[in-house]
Design a protein around this motif. Structure first.
Motif, PDB file in Angstrom:
ATOM      1  N   PHE A 292     -23.412  -2.331  24.927  1.00 43.60           N
ATOM      2  CA  PHE A 292     -22.333  -1.476  25.424  1.00 43.60           C
ATOM      3  C   PHE A 292     -21.066  -1.627  24.581  1.00 43.60           C
ATOM      4  N   THR A 293     -20.624  -2.884  24.367  1.00 44.01           N
ATOM      5  CA  THR A 293     -19.347  -3.062  23.649  1.00 44.01           C
ATOM      6  C   THR A 293     -19.468  -2.710  22.160  1.00 44.01           C
ATOM      7  N   LEU A 294     -20.660  -2.902  21.570  1.00 44.77           N
ATOM      8  CA  LEU A 294     -20.809  -2.606  20.143  1.00 44.77           C
ATOM      9  C   LEU A 294     -20.771  -1.112  19.863  1.00 44.77           C
ATOM     10  N   THR A 295     -21.097  -0.299  20.881  1.00 43.19           N
ATOM     11  CA  THR A 295     -21.154   1.141  20.636  1.00 43.19           C
ATOM     12  C   THR A 295     -20.018   1.895  21.329  1.00 43.19           C
TER      13      THR A 295
ATOM     14  N   MET B 150     -21.182   2.787  30.843  1.00 46.30           N
ATOM     15  CA  MET B 150     -20.728   1.660  31.651  1.00 46.30           C
ATOM     16  C   MET B 150     -21.552   1.539  32.923  1.00 46.30           C
ATOM     17  N   ILE B 151     -21.757   2.670  33.612  1.00 42.09           N
ATOM     18  CA  ILE B 151     -22.508   2.629  34.876  1.00 42.09           C
ATOM     19  C   ILE B 151     -23.958   2.237  34.618  1.00 42.09           C
ATOM     20  N   LEU B 152     -24.551   2.826  33.574  1.00 36.25           N
ATOM     21  CA  LEU B 152     -25.948   2.509  33.279  1.00 36.25           C
ATOM     22  C   LEU B 152     -26.105   1.048  32.847  1.00 36.25           C
ATOM     23  N   SER B 153     -25.139   0.529  32.088  1.00 34.20           N
ATOM     24  CA  SER B 153     -25.208  -0.890  31.702  1.00 34.20           C
ATOM     25  C   SER B 153     -25.165  -1.774  32.938  1.00 34.20           C
ATOM     26  N   ALA B 154     -24.297  -1.407  33.875  1.00 33.45           N
ATOM     27  CA  ALA B 154     -24.196  -2.193  35.103  1.00 33.45           C
ATOM     28  C   ALA B 154     -25.516  -2.150  35.864  1.00 33.45           C
ATOM     29  N   LEU B 155     -26.118  -0.951  35.945  1.00 33.93           N
ATOM     30  CA  LEU B 155     -27.407  -0.826  36.641  1.00 33.93           C
ATOM     31  C   LEU B 155     -28.472  -1.676  35.945  1.00 33.93           C
TER      32      LEU B 155
ATOM     33  N   ALA C  44     -28.014  -4.288  34.181  1.00 29.71           N
ATOM     34  CA  ALA C  44     -27.710  -5.706  34.403  1.00 29.71           C
ATOM     35  C   ALA C  44     -28.201  -6.148  35.788  1.00 29.71           C
ATOM     36  N   VAL C  45     -28.099  -5.255  36.763  1.00 30.31           N
ATOM     37  CA  VAL C  45     -28.588  -5.603  38.104  1.00 30.31           C
ATOM     38  C   VAL C  45     -30.117  -5.672  38.082  1.00 30.31           C
ATOM     39  N   LEU C  46     -30.692  -4.703  37.370  1.00 35.79           N
ATOM     40  CA  LEU C  46     -32.152  -4.604  37.323  1.00 35.79           C
ATOM     41  C   LEU C  46     -32.787  -5.890  36.786  1.00 35.79           C
ATOM     42  N   VAL C  47     -32.093  -6.549  35.857  1.00 41.60           N
ATOM     43  CA  VAL C  47     -32.675  -7.737  35.247  1.00 41.60           C
ATOM     44  C   VAL C  47     -32.910  -8.839  36.289  1.00 41.60           C
ATOM     45  N   PHE C  48     -32.168  -8.764  37.392  1.00 46.16           N
ATOM     46  CA  PHE C  48     -32.349  -9.792  38.425  1.00 46.16           C
ATOM     47  C   PHE C  48     -33.442  -9.407  39.422  1.00 46.16           C
ATOM     48  N   VAL C  49     -33.911  -8.164  39.323  1.00 48.84           N
ATOM     49  CA  VAL C  49     -34.990  -7.709  40.200  1.00 48.84           C
ATOM     50  C   VAL C  49     -36.337  -8.025  39.564  1.00 48.84           C
ATOM     51  N   VAL C  50     -36.376  -7.934  38.246  1.00 49.32           N
ATOM     52  CA  VAL C  50     -37.621  -8.188  37.517  1.00 49.32           C
ATOM     53  C   VAL C  50     -38.043  -9.645  37.727  1.00 49.32           C
TER      54      VAL C  50
ATOM     55  N   THR D 152     -18.898  14.825  30.221  1.00 46.74           N
ATOM     56  CA  THR D 152     -20.272  14.469  30.534  1.00 46.74           C
ATOM     57  C   THR D 152     -21.135  15.666  30.170  1.00 46.74           C
ATOM     58  N   GLY D 153     -22.117  15.437  29.306  1.00 48.54           N
ATOM     59  CA  GLY D 153     -22.936  16.561  28.856  1.00 48.54           C
ATOM     60  C   GLY D 153     -24.407  16.327  29.109  1.00 48.54           C
ATOM     61  N   ALA D 154     -25.213  17.156  28.518  1.00 43.47           N
ATOM     62  CA  ALA D 154     -26.663  17.089  28.713  1.00 43.47           C
ATOM     63  C   ALA D 154     -27.200  15.710  28.345  1.00 43.47           C
ATOM     64  N   ARG D 155     -26.647  15.148  27.260  1.00 43.28           N
ATOM     65  CA  ARG D 155     -27.220  13.874  26.818  1.00 43.28           C
ATOM     66  C   ARG D 155     -26.954  12.756  27.816  1.00 43.28           C
ATOM     67  N   ASP D 156     -25.859  12.872  28.567  1.00 44.64           N
ATOM     68  CA  ASP D 156     -25.603  11.871  29.607  1.00 44.64           C
ATOM     69  C   ASP D 156     -26.642  11.954  30.720  1.00 44.64           C
ATOM     70  N   TRP D 157     -26.999  13.196  31.081  1.00 45.58           N
ATOM     71  CA  TRP D 157     -28.013  13.353  32.135  1.00 45.58           C
ATOM     72  C   TRP D 157     -29.357  12.849  31.647  1.00 45.58           C
ATOM     73  N   VAL D 158     -29.652  13.085  30.379  1.00 37.72           N
ATOM     74  CA  VAL D 158     -30.917  12.585  29.824  1.00 37.72           C
ATOM     75  C   VAL D 158     -30.935  11.059  29.902  1.00 37.72           C
ATOM     76  N   ALA D 159     -29.832  10.432  29.433  1.00 34.58           N
ATOM     77  CA  ALA D 159     -29.762   8.969  29.427  1.00 34.58           C
ATOM     78  C   ALA D 159     -29.911   8.424  30.837  1.00 34.58           C
ATOM     79  N   ALA D 160     -29.203   9.043  31.790  1.00 33.43           N
ATOM     80  CA  ALA D 160     -29.256   8.569  33.170  1.00 33.43           C
ATOM     81  C   ALA D 160     -30.662   8.727  33.726  1.00 33.43           C
ATOM     82  N   ALA D 161     -31.279   9.892  33.465  1.00 34.46           N
ATOM     83  CA  ALA D 161     -32.622  10.149  34.000  1.00 34.46           C
ATOM     84  C   ALA D 161     -33.620   9.138  33.452  1.00 34.46           C
ATOM     85  N   VAL D 162     -33.564   8.916  32.124  1.00 33.80           N
ATOM     86  CA  VAL D 162     -34.505   7.980  31.507  1.00 33.80           C
ATOM     87  C   VAL D 162     -34.315   6.577  32.076  1.00 33.80           C
ATOM     88  N   SER D 163     -33.060   6.127  32.135  1.00 33.72           N
ATOM     89  CA  SER D 163     -32.798   4.759  32.607  1.00 33.72           C
ATOM     90  C   SER D 163     -33.234   4.579  34.049  1.00 33.72           C
TER      91      SER D 163
END
Lengths: 287, 265
Positions: free
Chosen positions: B127-130, B26-31, B33-39, B242-253
């Motif tokens: 986000f909603t599909l998964t 949810m947090i990463l999707s929100a980020l 979504a914000v990013l799309v307005f910066v590009v 929250t596990g390792a994969r969450d940190w990976v996802a956050a770091a990559v995003s």
């Protein structure tokens, strides 16, 4: 107005992760003036088939549906004509009422057909009288103040007002109380007497057995049986394999037969049961 | 058309995206979504699109299904595009029609706004599909929990939000049923001028609205019958971890977002 279905297949949500095939090659012929029942357990494809019979779904290759000579799968088919000739009554049809008064709602289809007001009124009057609701008494009633059974009959009138000669009814008695159920069945029977071709869908063999002459059993998207109602409802092996329960009269006769009484099992009414048991028991006279 | 709305569907699976903590998603999707307005460059949007496409692949969402879900948005995309054409005044005029002046800047902005809209919807859909309804409700509840001190019932908010999204398919099913019933009465929805079409739509809207209100009433009653009282003192069967994969996802995003911004795309 004959209906012919050949090799009909249907898949819901094709090309998605939710794709689900419900019809696997259905063949069905319905002749003019017939009254045919379609039975089957839930999710056997009954309602989907009904929508094809009403011209609301259009078949894809290789399936074919021909209604009164119109191939509904053809891209240039006059689908509006098909929908005028076949009336489709959905499950809980009272959910489709939307006008303020009974007269306006029943007259919706004729108005769409751009009939003049006098003809519309005549159609509405006829349709309402047919379903047993006196026109003068009900015309001005607000639709949402009617009882459940009355609303359902108004909905049937709304479909009849198109002037259709064939009626496809999907679970017409679902959710009605015993009295409303009897009235609905009597209405369907009287429509058939007036010459309409009837296709009635139900998961209750009990009511179909009393109503129809011919019964089609659908199971897992295929026609499992198609024949005279007596033969189909007394075929114990067939019904057991499809998960349908035989009518009470047939179940009773099967119990008698199992107990060693030499009776035929295809009785459809209580009277037939009594006569057959009396005969088999040897000269016991009914009071 | 109605079949194309896939908001509220959940594609069951156990992909990387499915297994992420819903809060992370949810947090990463929100980020995102914000990013799309910066590009604000063509390359930027191309990269952004590539990233969402990669996400869809990771989540094993069939591309054709996703594309179909985007179809209803094309109309809004076109409207957005036209708006920018008309209202952006800066730049060199490329077309002069009476009081309308279309500028080169307007055309570019039109495309960009259109991309932004479509990409935001794409991110929300991913986000909603998964994410299942339960996960969604739980995530909202947990994220809003700090607001309880100021009187916000986070449990209710989560329930309402997930309920609202999850009832979309149910609503569409109802609409389809009523539509077919009216078609059976002879309505041809694809015919007629605007006023006639509008009138035909009432034949769907009135029964639909009545059904929805009744359904909501019944649902409320059923909840009360089961003693619903807004999650007070209630524990959840679902434990978010929250596990390792969450940190990976956050770091990559985040890394990817920072790169886009830093490169001035």
């Amino acid at each position: 107005m004959p209906i012919s279905v050949r090799g009909l297949i249907h898949t819901y949500d094709p090309d998605t992760p939710f794709a689900r095939q419900v019809l696997f090659g259905v063949d069905l012929e319905v002749g003019d003036g017939e009254i045919v029942g379609i039975a089957g357990p839930s999710r056997s494809g009954k309602s989907t088939l009904a929508q094809y019979l009403g011209g609301l779904l259009r078949p894809r290759q290789p399936g074919m549906v021909v209604i009164d000579g119109i191939d509904t799968g053809a891209p240039d088919a006059d689908i509006a004509a098909v929908r005028t000739r076949v009336g489709m009554v959905f499950q809980f049809p009272e959910d489709q009422l939307f006008e303020r008064t009974v007269e306006l709602d029943v007259g919706y289809a004729p108005r769409l057909m751009k009939m003049n007001p006098a003809d519309v009124e005549a159609r509405v009057r006829e349709a309402l009288e047919t379903v047993g609701m006196p026109f003068e008494e009900f015309r001005g009633r607000p639709v949402h103040a009617l009882s459940g059974g009355q609303k359902r009959r108004v909905a049937v009138a709304g479909v009849l007002a198109k002037g259709c000669r064939t009626l496809v009814l999907d679970e017409p008695t679902a959710g009605l109380d015993p009295l409303g159920r009897e009235e609905m069945l009597e209405l369907v029977a009287s429509l058939h007497r007036q010459g309409l071709t009837i296709v009635m869908i139900s998961n209750q063999l009990e009511e179909l057995a009393r109503m129809v002459e011919r019964l089609v059993v659908l199971a897992e998207g295929r026609v499992a049986a198609d024949g005279p109602v007596r033969r189909v409802v007394s075929d114990a092996a067939l019904l057991a394999s499809t998960g349908l329960r035989p009518p009470g009269t047939v179940a009773a006769m099967q119990a008698f037969a199992a107990a060693g009484l030499p009776v035929r099992t295809d009785c459809l009414t209580v009277d037939e049961v009594c006569d057959e048991v009396a005969r088999a028991a040897g000269g016991v006279r009914r009071a | 058309m109605l079949d194309d709305i896939i908001l509220g569907q959940y594609v069951p699976g156990d992909s990387f995206l499915h297994r992420l903590d819903p809060r992370t998603k949810m947090i990463l999707s929100a980020l995102l979504a914000v990013l799309v307005f910066v590009v604000h460059t063509w390359t930027g949007y191309a990269l952004y699109f590539a990233f969402t496409a990669a996400l869809a692949a990771v989540g094993r969402i069939p591309p054709r299904y996703l594309a179909r879900g985007m179809r209803p948005m094309v109309f809004f995309g076109v409207i957005t595009f036209l708006f920018q054409l008309v209202f952006v005044r800066e730049g060199r005029a490329v077309l002069d029609l009476w009081i309308l002046t279309v500028t080169d800047r307007g055309v570019v902005e039109g495309f960009f706004m259109c991309f932004r809209l479509l990409l935001v919807v794409l991110v929300v859909l991913l986000f909603t599909l998964t994410t299942s309804a339960v996960e969604l409700a739980e995530a909202v509840d947990r994220l809003l929990r700090p607001l309880r001190r100021v009187g916000v019932n986070s449990y209710d908010v989560g329930l309402v939000l997930s309920g609202a999204i999850r009832f979309v398919p149910t609503l569409l099913e109802q609409a389809d049923k009523v539509k077919k019933a009216q078609m059976a009465r002879g309505v041809v929805f694809e015919q007629g001028n605007l006023i006639e079409r509008g009138r035909k739509v009432t034949a769907i809207l009135v029964p639909l609205l009545l059904n929805v209100v009744r359904r909501a009433d019944e649902l409320g009653m059923a909840m009360e019958a089961r003693c619903y009282q807004g999650g007070v003192g209630r524990t959840s069967r679902m434990q978010l971890r929250t596990g390792a994969r969450d940190w990976v996802a956050a770091a990559v995003s985040v890394a990817w977002g920072v790169m886009l911004v830093w490169a001035g795309l």
